[in-house]
Design an enzyme around this catalytic site. Structure first.
Site, PDB file in Angstrom:
ATOM      1  N   GLY A  57      -7.239   1.420   1.239  1.00 31.34           N
ATOM      2  CA  GLY A  57      -6.924  -0.004   1.235  1.00 31.34           C
ATOM      3  C   GLY A  57      -8.133  -0.904   1.364  1.00 31.34           C
ATOM      4  O   GLY A  57      -8.235  -1.924   0.680  1.00 31.34           O
ATOM      5  N   ASP A  78     -14.063  10.618   0.224  1.00 30.22           N
ATOM      6  CA  ASP A  78     -12.603  10.668   0.383  1.00 30.22           C
ATOM      7  C   ASP A  78     -12.143  12.066   0.009  1.00 30.22           C
ATOM      8  O   ASP A  78     -12.722  12.704  -0.866  1.00 30.22           O
ATOM      9  CB  ASP A  78     -11.904   9.626  -0.496  1.00 30.22           C
ATOM     10  CG  ASP A  78     -10.565   9.199   0.087  1.00 30.22           C
ATOM     11  OD1 ASP A  78     -10.390   8.008   0.382  1.00 30.22           O
ATOM     12  OD2 ASP A  78      -9.687  10.078   0.260  1.00 30.22           O
ATOM     13  N   LEU A  87      -0.188   2.640  -3.747  1.00 26.91           N
ATOM     14  CA  LEU A  87      -0.486   1.650  -4.788  1.00 26.91           C
ATOM     15  C   LEU A  87      -0.141   0.223  -4.384  1.00 26.91           C
ATOM     16  O   LEU A  87      -0.566  -0.724  -5.032  1.00 26.91           O
ATOM     17  CB  LEU A  87       0.241   2.029  -6.093  1.00 26.91           C
ATOM     18  CG  LEU A  87      -0.096   3.419  -6.654  1.00 26.91           C
ATOM     19  CD1 LEU A  87       0.573   3.625  -7.996  1.00 26.91           C
ATOM     20  CD2 LEU A  87      -1.588   3.640  -6.770  1.00 26.91           C
ATOM     21  N   GLN A  88       0.600   0.059  -3.308  1.00 20.82           N
ATOM     22  CA  GLN A  88       0.953  -1.267  -2.802  1.00 20.82           C
ATOM     23  C   GLN A  88      -0.295  -2.009  -2.305  1.00 20.82           C
ATOM     24  O   GLN A  88      -0.305  -3.213  -2.182  1.00 20.82           O
ATOM     25  CB  GLN A  88       2.016  -1.082  -1.702  1.00 20.82           C
ATOM     26  CG  GLN A  88       2.230  -2.194  -0.727  1.00 20.82           C
ATOM     27  CD  GLN A  88       1.554  -1.911   0.596  1.00 20.82           C
ATOM     28  OE1 GLN A  88       0.653  -1.086   0.698  1.00 20.82           O
ATOM     29  NE2 GLN A  88       1.985  -2.614   1.640  1.00 20.82           N
ATOM     30  N   CYS A 204      -2.254   4.378  11.813  1.00 13.81           N
ATOM     31  CA  CYS A 204      -1.663   4.268  10.489  1.00 13.81           C
ATOM     32  C   CYS A 204      -0.366   5.062  10.385  1.00 13.81           C
ATOM     33  O   CYS A 204       0.432   4.833   9.506  1.00 13.81           O
ATOM     34  CB  CYS A 204      -2.653   4.759   9.464  1.00 13.81           C
ATOM     35  SG  CYS A 204      -3.192   6.426   9.769  1.00 13.81           S
ATOM     36  N   CYS A 354       9.842   6.212  20.660  1.00 14.05           N
ATOM     37  CA  CYS A 354       9.221   5.313  21.641  1.00 14.05           C
ATOM     38  C   CYS A 354       9.262   3.913  21.031  1.00 14.05           C
ATOM     39  O   CYS A 354      10.190   3.593  20.298  1.00 14.05           O
ATOM     40  CB  CYS A 354       7.802   5.776  21.989  1.00 14.05           C
ATOM     41  SG  CYS A 354       6.681   5.804  20.592  1.00 14.05           S
TER      42      CYS A 354
END
Ligand SMILES: [Zn+2]
Length: 396
Positions: A57, A78, A87-88, A204, A354
């Site tokens: 991102g 990576d 892809l968002q 994340c 939680c």
């Protein structure tokens, strides 16, 4: 006056090595027209070597703009493949790249934007074994990682090598950026000395993020990298930029170098350390720790409605339980899980939750390790349950 880090000083050899041809003069004409950049600045960009950690991102917009700007060498670290859910926000990649490596997808896109840029791919996870070697040849690091272990690794690498670390992070509708490890400036450890315990990290694994937020932050990181290369303006060294897209307020707070900082102050940290991997890539694959799978709030609601015999355990603290809890659940705060484990029926389906999913993931991992066969972590915790199943419950 904020701290500066400049690499624009140009020798005659530099000048010859990075001479711009006619196409380059045209391609970069909007830069060269700026008196603060000019041909000399554009040559400095061409000579620059920037290492991007993460082609996700943050790395996406950063890589696109650095390549377009004519940064001569872009290293990309990576290990992941392109997933539909990337892809968002990860605009470096497209639908055609799904299932393929992010590096292949990135290289192709960057080559199309600017064939003059040299892309150096590292298909690996940055670790204490390889970070110094990989980052050694670069002028600066742009940190596009989404997890604490790598963030500390990048910080310590930057401090040990004496190269700046352009930092960015995002969470839901908010973002942060800074420049760490610049000469005389603070590093990430000056702010946050040690990584938080994994079960307390909102990571994340549980966070949604508005797709444009990493777009904004990654673009700011690219801007800072370009300013550093050109020696222009006031960078974010010594400041932390806080962005809240909901109120659309951008604030900067002053941050200081800590003389007691083990990385850049006392220099106790003389080699790299690997922290426990907690959240490696954000994909469902990585999220599922061994023996634990995720369950969506709607799925859990259906299973409760069907009358299935489920063991639903709320691992929050009693005060949180009082605010509201899922029907049929019982309270076992995280700290009491080890004592509860021997009493659990390991053959039953056990679902833990939680507030947002991190503490319960930690608990679920313990329960699975103890031999329970069917362990699920409620995705997004009670916060998502409230959003998607029962909006009448109180939020906190
Ligand atoms: Zn420091």
């Amino acid at each position: 006056m904020y701290l500066q880090y400049t690499m624009a000083g140009e020798t005659e050899t530099d000048r010859q090595d990075s001479a711009l041809d006619r196409d380059e003069l045209v391609r970069y004409s909007r830069h060269i027209l700026l008196p603060q950049v000019g041909e000399g600045g554009q040559r400095a960009l061409k000579r620059a070597r920037v290492l991007l950690v993460g082609a996700g991102g943050l790395g996406s917009p950063a890589a696109l703009y650095l390549a377009a700007a004519g940064v001569g060498t872009i290293g990309l670290v990576d290990f992941d493949t392109v997933d539909l859910s990337n892809l968002q926000r990860q605009i470096l990649h497209g639908s055609a790249g799904i299932g393929g490596s992010k590096l292949d997808s990135a290289r192709e896109r960057l080559r199309d934007i600017n064939p003059g840029v040299h892309v150096e791919p590292y298909q690996t996870r940055l670790s204490s074994d390889n970070a110094l070697e990989i980052a050694g040849g670069y002028d600066l690091i742009l940190d596009g990682t989404d997890n604490f272990p790598t963030r500390y690794l990048v910080n310590d690498t930057s401090v040990l090598l004496g190269i700046p670390n352009v930092h960015g992070s995002v969470y839901r509708f908010e973002g942060q950026a800074s420049v760490f490890g610049a000469a005389g400036g603070p590093c990430y450890r000056c702010l946050f000395r040690e990584p938080p315990p994994p079960h307390l990290v909102p990571s994340c694994a549980e966070g949604g993020v508005l797709g444009v937020v990493p777009g904004l932050v990654g673009t700011i990181q690219a801007t800072e990298a370009i300013k550093i290369i050109l020696g222009l303006g006031d960078t974010l060294a010594g400041r932390l930029l806080l962005i809240d897209t909901m109120s659309m307020v951008f604030r900067t707070i002053a941050i200081r170098k800590d003389p007691e900082c083990p990385a850049c102050g006392t220099r106790e940290i003389t080699e790299l350390i690997d922290y426990e991997e907690f959240c490696s890539g954000g994909g469902a694959r990585e999220r599922g720790m061994a023996g634990v799978s995720e369950i969506e709030p709607a799925q859990l609601a259906q299973r409760i409605a069907r009358g299935e015999q489920l063991e639903i355990i709320d691992v929050r603290e009693p005060y949180e339980w009082q605010i509201g809890h899922i029907p049929g659940a019982r309270l076992v705060p995280l700290g009491a899980i080890p004592d509860e484990i021997p009493r659990l029926d390991k053959k039953r389906t056990i679902i833990l939750y939680c507030k947002v999913g991190a503490r319960s993931l930690h608990a679920a991992h313990q329960v699975a390790q103890a031999g329970a066969a069917d362990v699920h972590n409620l995705a997004g915790g009670i916060v998502r349950w409230i959003d998607e199943v029962d909006p009448s419950m109180a939020r906190y």
